[in-house]
Design a protein around this motif. Sequence first.
Motif, short mmCIF file in Angstrom:
data_model
loop_
_atom_site.label_atom_id
_atom_site.label_comp_id
_atom_site.label_asym_id
_atom_site.label_seq_id
_atom_site.Cartn_x
_atom_site.Cartn_y
_atom_site.Cartn_z
N TRP A 143 0.84 -1.20 0.00
CA TRP A 143 0.00 0.00 0.00
C TRP A 143 0.87 1.25 0.00
O TRP A 143 0.62 2.20 -0.76
N CYS A 144 1.91 1.23 0.83
CA CYS A 144 2.79 2.39 0.93
C CYS A 144 3.60 2.60 -0.35
O CYS A 144 4.03 3.72 -0.62
N ARG A 145 3.78 1.56 -1.13
CA ARG A 145 4.46 1.70 -2.41
C ARG A 145 3.49 2.11 -3.52
O ARG A 145 3.73 3.07 -4.24
N ASP A 146 2.40 1.38 -3.66
CA ASP A 146 1.53 1.54 -4.83
C ASP A 146 0.44 2.58 -4.67
O ASP A 146 -0.08 3.07 -5.67
N PHE A 147 0.05 2.91 -3.44
CA PHE A 147 -1.04 3.86 -3.23
C PHE A 147 -0.62 5.04 -2.34
O PHE A 147 -1.46 5.66 -1.71
N ALA A 148 0.67 5.35 -2.32
CA ALA A 148 1.15 6.47 -1.51
C ALA A 148 0.53 7.79 -1.95
O ALA A 148 0.24 8.65 -1.11
N ALA A 149 0.28 7.95 -3.24
CA ALA A 149 -0.27 9.21 -3.75
C ALA A 149 -1.70 9.44 -3.27
O ALA A 149 -2.16 10.59 -3.23
N THR A 150 -2.40 8.37 -2.88
CA THR A 150 -3.80 8.51 -2.43
C THR A 150 -3.94 8.12 -0.97
O THR A 150 -5.03 7.74 -0.52
N SER A 151 -2.85 8.22 -0.24
CA SER A 151 -2.83 7.92 1.19
C SER A 151 -2.07 9.01 1.90
O SER A 151 -1.41 9.83 1.27
N ALA A 152 -2.17 9.03 3.23
CA ALA A 152 -1.46 10.04 4.01
C ALA A 152 -1.02 9.42 5.33
O ALA A 152 -1.66 8.52 5.86
N VAL A 153 0.07 9.93 5.85
CA VAL A 153 0.59 9.51 7.15
C VAL A 153 0.87 10.77 7.97
O VAL A 153 1.31 11.78 7.43
N ALA A 154 0.57 10.68 9.26
CA ALA A 154 0.90 11.77 10.19
C ALA A 154 2.15 11.35 10.95
O ALA A 154 2.25 10.20 11.41
N ARG A 155 3.08 12.26 11.05
CA ARG A 155 4.35 11.98 11.72
C ARG A 155 4.61 12.98 12.86
O ARG A 155 4.22 14.14 12.76
N THR A 156 5.30 12.48 13.85
CA THR A 156 5.78 13.38 14.90
C THR A 156 6.90 14.23 14.32
O THR A 156 7.37 14.00 13.20
N GLU A 157 7.34 15.19 15.09
CA GLU A 157 8.46 16.03 14.67
C GLU A 157 9.68 15.18 14.32
O GLU A 157 10.45 15.53 13.43
N GLY A 158 9.84 14.05 15.00
CA GLY A 158 10.97 13.17 14.74
C GLY A 158 10.76 12.22 13.56
O GLY A 158 11.64 11.43 13.24
N GLY A 159 9.61 12.29 12.91
CA GLY A 159 9.36 11.47 11.72
C GLY A 159 8.64 10.16 11.97
O GLY A 159 8.38 9.41 11.03
#
Length: 169
Positions: free
Chosen positions: A42-58
Motif C-alpha cells: 500500500w505504501c508503495r503503490d497507493f502512496a499518492a492517495t494515502s497520508a501519514v501523520a508523523r511526529t516532529e521526529g518522523g
Amino acid sequence: MTAAQADLCIDRPSMADGAALWRIAKESGTLDLNSSYSYLLWCRDFAATSAVARTEGGEPIGFVTGYIRPEDPRTLLIWQVAVDAAHRGRGLAAALLDGLTARLVADRPLVTVVETTITPGNTASERLFASYAARHDAPVSREVLFGEELFPDGPHDPEVMYRIGPLSR
C-alpha cells in the motif's frame, strides 16, 4: 490544524512506513487487519492517495489509506483510518482526511466524491465521516455494500457504504 497537531507533519507514506502502519492498524482494535505485506505494498503503490501523520521526529502516528476507484475517477475510496492510541482525541483523523483530500483535489480536480465503508456500531468512524461531510458541505448517502452473507471467513458485520459528495470547492 489544532495546537496539538502543530508539531505534526502530514505527508505521503513511504515503504519504510509500512511496518508502523501495520502496527497502528493492529493496535487499533477495530480495523480488519491486513497482512504486513499488504501495508508495505500500500505504501508503495497507493502512496499518492494515502497520508501519514508523523511526529516532529518522523515517527508515523496515524494514517489514512485510499485509492481512486478505477471505474469512477471522481471517487476516492478511503480504505482505513487509524491513529496511534497515544495520539487519539486530538482531531488527527480529521486532519488526515482533510489533508489527503485537499492534496488530491489540487492534483486531480476530477475528485469530487469520497466513499468509505463502516460496520454498524463503529460510532467513531460514523462521527468522523459525518463531521467530514459537514466541514465540506457535502451530502452523505448510505447503503449496504457488502452484506454479511458475502464474507467467506465466518461471521462479519455488513459493510455500509458512505458516499460523501459532491465536495464543495
